[in-house]
Motif scaffolding. Structure first.
Motif, PDB file in Angstrom:
ATOM      1  N   UNK A  14       0.920  -1.312   0.038  1.00  0.00           N
ATOM      2  CA  UNK A  14      -0.042   0.059  -0.101  1.00  0.00           C
ATOM      3  C   UNK A  14       0.926   1.124  -0.126  1.00  0.00           C
ATOM      4  N   UNK A  15       1.832   1.335  -0.943  1.00  0.00           N
ATOM      5  CA  UNK A  15       2.873   2.410  -0.994  1.00  0.00           C
ATOM      6  C   UNK A  15       2.115   3.767  -1.583  1.00  0.00           C
ATOM      7  N   UNK A  16       2.091   4.657  -1.242  1.00  0.00           N
ATOM      8  CA  UNK A  16       1.648   6.024  -1.332  1.00  0.00           C
ATOM      9  C   UNK A  16       2.541   7.073  -1.614  1.00  0.00           C
ATOM     10  N   UNK A  17       2.832   7.612  -2.797  1.00  0.00           N
ATOM     11  CA  UNK A  17       3.978   8.421  -2.918  1.00  0.00           C
ATOM     12  C   UNK A  17       3.063   9.578  -3.408  1.00  0.00           C
ATOM     13  N   UNK A  18       3.653  10.928  -2.749  1.00  0.00           N
ATOM     14  CA  UNK A  18       2.695  12.175  -3.283  1.00  0.00           C
ATOM     15  C   UNK A  18       3.982  13.230  -3.476  1.00  0.00           C
ATOM     16  N   UNK A  19       3.941  13.776  -4.555  1.00  0.00           N
ATOM     17  CA  UNK A  19       4.739  14.992  -4.860  1.00  0.00           C
ATOM     18  C   UNK A  19       4.077  16.365  -4.258  1.00  0.00           C
ATOM     19  N   UNK A  20       4.806  17.478  -4.428  1.00  0.00           N
ATOM     20  CA  UNK A  20       4.506  18.575  -4.139  1.00  0.00           C
ATOM     21  C   UNK A  20       3.121  18.985  -4.625  1.00  0.00           C
ATOM     22  N   UNK A  21       3.109  18.894  -6.083  1.00  0.00           N
ATOM     23  CA  UNK A  21       1.945  19.232  -6.603  1.00  0.00           C
ATOM     24  C   UNK A  21       0.851  18.279  -6.298  1.00  0.00           C
ATOM     25  N   UNK A  22       1.027  17.264  -6.028  1.00  0.00           N
ATOM     26  CA  UNK A  22      -0.123  16.263  -5.640  1.00  0.00           C
ATOM     27  C   UNK A  22      -0.838  16.869  -4.454  1.00  0.00           C
ATOM     28  N   UNK A  23       0.071  17.096  -3.328  1.00  0.00           N
ATOM     29  CA  UNK A  23      -0.228  17.772  -1.973  1.00  0.00           C
ATOM     30  C   UNK A  23      -1.138  18.947  -2.211  1.00  0.00           C
ATOM     31  N   UNK A  24      -0.658  19.771  -3.181  1.00  0.00           N
ATOM     32  CA  UNK A  24      -1.519  20.961  -3.409  1.00  0.00           C
ATOM     33  C   UNK A  24      -2.717  20.620  -3.730  1.00  0.00           C
TER      34      UNK A  24
ATOM     35  N   UNK B 217      -5.876  23.188  -6.077  1.00  0.00           N
ATOM     36  CA  UNK B 217      -5.646  23.947  -7.223  1.00  0.00           C
ATOM     37  C   UNK B 217      -4.272  24.447  -7.353  1.00  0.00           C
ATOM     38  N   UNK B 218      -3.702  25.233  -8.157  1.00  0.00           N
ATOM     39  CA  UNK B 218      -2.531  25.977  -8.221  1.00  0.00           C
ATOM     40  C   UNK B 218      -2.208  26.375  -7.013  1.00  0.00           C
ATOM     41  N   UNK B 219      -0.977  26.314  -6.564  1.00  0.00           N
ATOM     42  CA  UNK B 219      -0.396  26.752  -5.355  1.00  0.00           C
ATOM     43  C   UNK B 219       1.094  26.852  -5.365  1.00  0.00           C
ATOM     44  N   UNK B 220       1.573  27.419  -4.447  1.00  0.00           N
ATOM     45  CA  UNK B 220       2.972  27.406  -4.149  1.00  0.00           C
ATOM     46  C   UNK B 220       3.598  25.857  -4.285  1.00  0.00           C
ATOM     47  N   UNK B 221       2.980  24.811  -3.827  1.00  0.00           N
ATOM     48  CA  UNK B 221       3.342  23.454  -3.835  1.00  0.00           C
ATOM     49  C   UNK B 221       3.630  23.135  -5.313  1.00  0.00           C
ATOM     50  N   UNK B 222       3.048  23.602  -6.265  1.00  0.00           N
ATOM     51  CA  UNK B 222       3.345  23.545  -7.629  1.00  0.00           C
ATOM     52  C   UNK B 222       4.919  23.544  -8.104  1.00  0.00           C
TER      53      UNK B 222
END
Length: 299
Positions: free
Chosen positions: A250-260, A266-271
């Motif tokens: 159950x490995x879940x890998x999230x990038x900054x844009x995913x977390x945004x 939507x669009x944010x600094x996490x992009x």
């Protein structure tokens, strides 16, 4: 880390968590003790040198990623508690405040804070100086990883390896060697009680644009000047394979844009958080696995 001294990056992370409470709207991560533990009010926190870049695009991106990874970890922890997990281990706890605002204390959730002895002693001084009470359900576990073993120290601290546990390991892996990272993950995976680990890592900066690489180089230079250079980067597919080989599922890998997208919609600094990832991986209890592997017998 510089031997005998507390982690300098731990304080910078805590300052940025505090700044997030003051500067960013909407909040990704609410921490009512973030200002208290750094010993400041709004004016003094925003005036400190560590936050002189607080309104720069780079500063906003770093704050957003630090807030999002904490939110992700605590969301996963809430789900683990709902599944019955009652033991939480904070690896490299730094000035993390979860143990002192634990919303699951009434459910019997206990917290083990693991850190280098010098950093942990410094944190306990800060807790006392700022008047943050240490609940009875918190156990401090000082570990010198150069000479001591994590699994043995946790056992000595009272964590039964046969019960499921949730491990939060934020802001540490990029500063370690690959061997040290995989060794720690292996120790977690080997616990017969199973559990879950949430940790963050960085992809290679090779994928960055020129401007992003310049920003990363500046950040890397700052951490290196503090004695805590970035050491290890992973490719997501390679890391997923290594986690699976250790027995995680159950490995879940999230990038900054995913977390945004998850937290801001939507669009944010996490992009702009181009190489930061947060991973959650579950290890099934050994007893449950054994039951699944046993052949069925006739009634």
């Amino acid at each position: 880390m510089i031997e005998g001294q507390p982690s300098a990056t731990a304080f910078r992370v805590a300052m940025r968590r505090a700044a997030h409470q003051l500067l960013d709207k909407p909040l990704i991560f609410e921490d009512p003790l973030a200002l208290t533990i750094v010993g400041g009010d709004r004016g003094s926190v925003l005036a400190r040198d560590e936050l002189s870049r607080a309104d720069s695009p780079g500063g906003e991106t770093i704050r957003a990623f630090l807030a999002a990874r904490s939110r992700f970890a605590e969301d996963r922890l809430a789900a683990a508690v709902a599944r019955g997990v009652r033991h939480v281990v904070l690896l490299g706890a730094g000035l993390e405040t979860f143990a002192y605002r634990n919303p699951f204390a009434d459910k019997g959730v206990v917290v083990f804070e693991v850190d280098h002895p010098a950093t942990q002693a410094w944190k306990r001084e800060r807790l006392a100086a700022t008047g943050i009470a240490v609940p009875d359900n918190v156990t401090f576990v000082p570990v010198d990883f150069a000479t001591e073993h994590l699994d043995q120290k946790l056992l000595e601290a009272g964590l039964d390896p046969g019960v499921p546990a949730f491990f939060s390991w934020l802001g540490v892996a990029p500063y370690l060697t690959e061997a040290a990272i995989l060794s720690t993950l292996g120790i977690i995976a080997a616990r017969p009680g199973g559990g879950e680990v949430v940790f963050d890592y960085a992809e290679s900066p090779e994928k960055l644009t020129l401007l992003q690489r310049l920003a990363f180089t500046t950040l890397a230079g700052r951490t290196a000047s503090l004695g805590e250079p970035f050491v290890t980067f992973f490719r997501p597919d390679d890391l997923a394979g290594r986690l699976a080989a250790l027995g995680f599922s159950s490995i879940e890998d999230r990038t900054g844009p995913d977390l945004g997208q998850i937290y801001l919609g939507g669009a944010s600094a996490l992009d702009r958080a181009a190489i930061g990832h947060v991973v959650a991986a579950i290890k099934t209890a050994a007893t449950a696995t054994a039951e699944l592997d046993e052949p069925a017998t006739a009634a």
